[in-house]
Design an enzyme around this catalytic site. Structure first.
Site, short mmCIF file in Angstrom:
data_model
loop_
_atom_site.label_atom_id
_atom_site.label_comp_id
_atom_site.label_asym_id
_atom_site.label_seq_id
_atom_site.Cartn_x
_atom_site.Cartn_y
_atom_site.Cartn_z
CG ASP A 31 -1.72 -1.22 1.36
OD1 ASP A 31 -1.84 -2.01 0.24
OD2 ASP A 31 -1.72 -1.62 2.86
CE LYS A 109 -15.53 -9.55 14.71
NZ LYS A 109 -15.84 -9.69 16.04
CG ASN A 148 -13.65 -1.82 6.47
OD1 ASN A 148 -13.79 -1.45 7.59
ND2 ASN A 148 -12.87 -2.75 6.09
CB SER A 168 -11.99 -2.23 2.20
OG SER A 168 -11.57 -3.65 1.74
CD GLU A 214 -8.71 -4.08 -0.74
OE1 GLU A 214 -9.29 -3.94 0.39
OE2 GLU A 214 -7.70 -4.58 -0.98
#
Length: 326
Positions: A31, A109, A148, A168, A214
């Site tokens: 990333d 989650k 998210n 995401s 995402e």
């Protein structure tokens, strides 16, 4: 989704373990985002306390101190027992201050939050160098939010209004207006969905589902806002299917469409980068203009280096219809 794709044991502690300097193709990153201060490029990426590299030429890179020696004090209130392995930073310079956004999340989650920390310099040798954490900007909670709060990217529109894009899986990628302080959501709140892929079966709110997307990154160029985003699955070695697609809009909040005119909110996206027999899972990009040249940077897993996620830096070109190409 980072709670599935950023935590595989093979990669969890790989970041920045390659010595004091190396060629760009040997830098181990997830990333990556980049900025230039004076004659030095600084690279920030997912890692223990947020990993940092510096370079004078985009080729030879040197490890720098991580942003956080200890995780921010607020993190355990969002994700109990969270380790200091922080995801997907984003770096910006505004009004003589550097803003570094970052993500924390529970596994699998949308128990997630985006925070921001600030500094007046990026040079660790400068006496003024000090990151000051500003706390939570956005938080997502399972069974309340169908989005998210990870993978932030700050962009300013033509009126210099700040917008934060992020997201995401779940019900797509979002954009929200920020206050001028860049630390909080503007009131009254203004939210937009900027990309979405169909979830093909019914799921509980806390389940991310399929239709993987995402990491939005908004880049202003040619009178358009280009949205770069990653589709499919990261961090699975040779089984990684990550790729970068793109759409564009005349306004920052959309609607974004791909080269065929399909809305990104209806699954559209023009393919720009994907893996091959030598590189797997190419994605999670950022895009910049440095010294008159446009660059796209991202990570990809090397088949020749046992699946290590390696920094990729490519010069971005534009076709006759003003669409990006490599």
């Amino acid at each position: 989704m980072k709670s599935y794709t950023k935590i595989k044991p093979l990669f969890f502690f790989l970041i920045a373990l390659i010595g004091s300097s190396a060629l760009a193709q040997d830098i181990t990153v997830h990333d990556p985002v980049m900025i230039k201060q004076k004659d030095t490029y600084y690279l920030y990426c997912t890692g223990e306390g947020i990993s940092v590299f510096s370079s004078k030429d985009l080729k030879i890179w040197k490890n720098e101190p991580a942003i956080f020696k200890e995780k921010p004090v607020w993190v355990d209130t969002v994700v109990p027992d969270f380790k200091n392995h922080i995801w997907a930073p984003d770096i910006s310079f505004h009004n003589n201050v550097y803003y570094l956004y970052y993500s924390v999340s529970a596994f699998a989650k949308n128990t997630s939050a985006i925070g921001v920390t600030t500094n007046t310099t990026l040079d660790p040798k400068d006496p003024a160098y000090k990151w000051v954490d500003q706390g939570i900007v956005i938080q997502s909670i399972p069974n309340r939010d169908l989005w998210n709060a990870i993978d932030p990217n700050l962009t300013f529109d033509e009126n210099n209004t700040p917008w934060l894009s992020f997201g995401s899986f779940w019900e797509g990628l979002k954009m929200v207006k920020l206050n001028p302080d860049l630390k909080s959501i503007a009131q009254p709140q203004e939210w937009h969905t900027i990309a979405k892929r169909k979830r093909t079966f019914e799921l509980a709110d806390a389940d991310p589902g399929d239709g993987a997307l995402e990491a939005p990154f908004i880049f202003k160029k040619n009178g358009y806002y280009y949205q770069f985003l990653s589709w499919d699955l990261c961090c699975r070695g040779k089984d990684s299917t990550y790729k970068v697609v793109v759409g564009r809009s005349k306004t920052i909040t959309g609607p974004y469409v791909d080269k065929e005119g399909k809305l990104l909110t209806e699954g559209g996206g023009t393919l720009l980068i994907q893996g091959d027999q030598d590189w797997f899972g190419a994605g999670h990009n950022s895009t910049y203009t440095f010294d008159g040249k446009d660059y796209i940077i991202y990570h990809a897993y090397s088949a020749k280096q046992n699946g290590r996620p390696i920094l990729q830096i490519k010069q971005l070109q534009w076709d006759s219809d003003l669409w990006p190409k490599l």
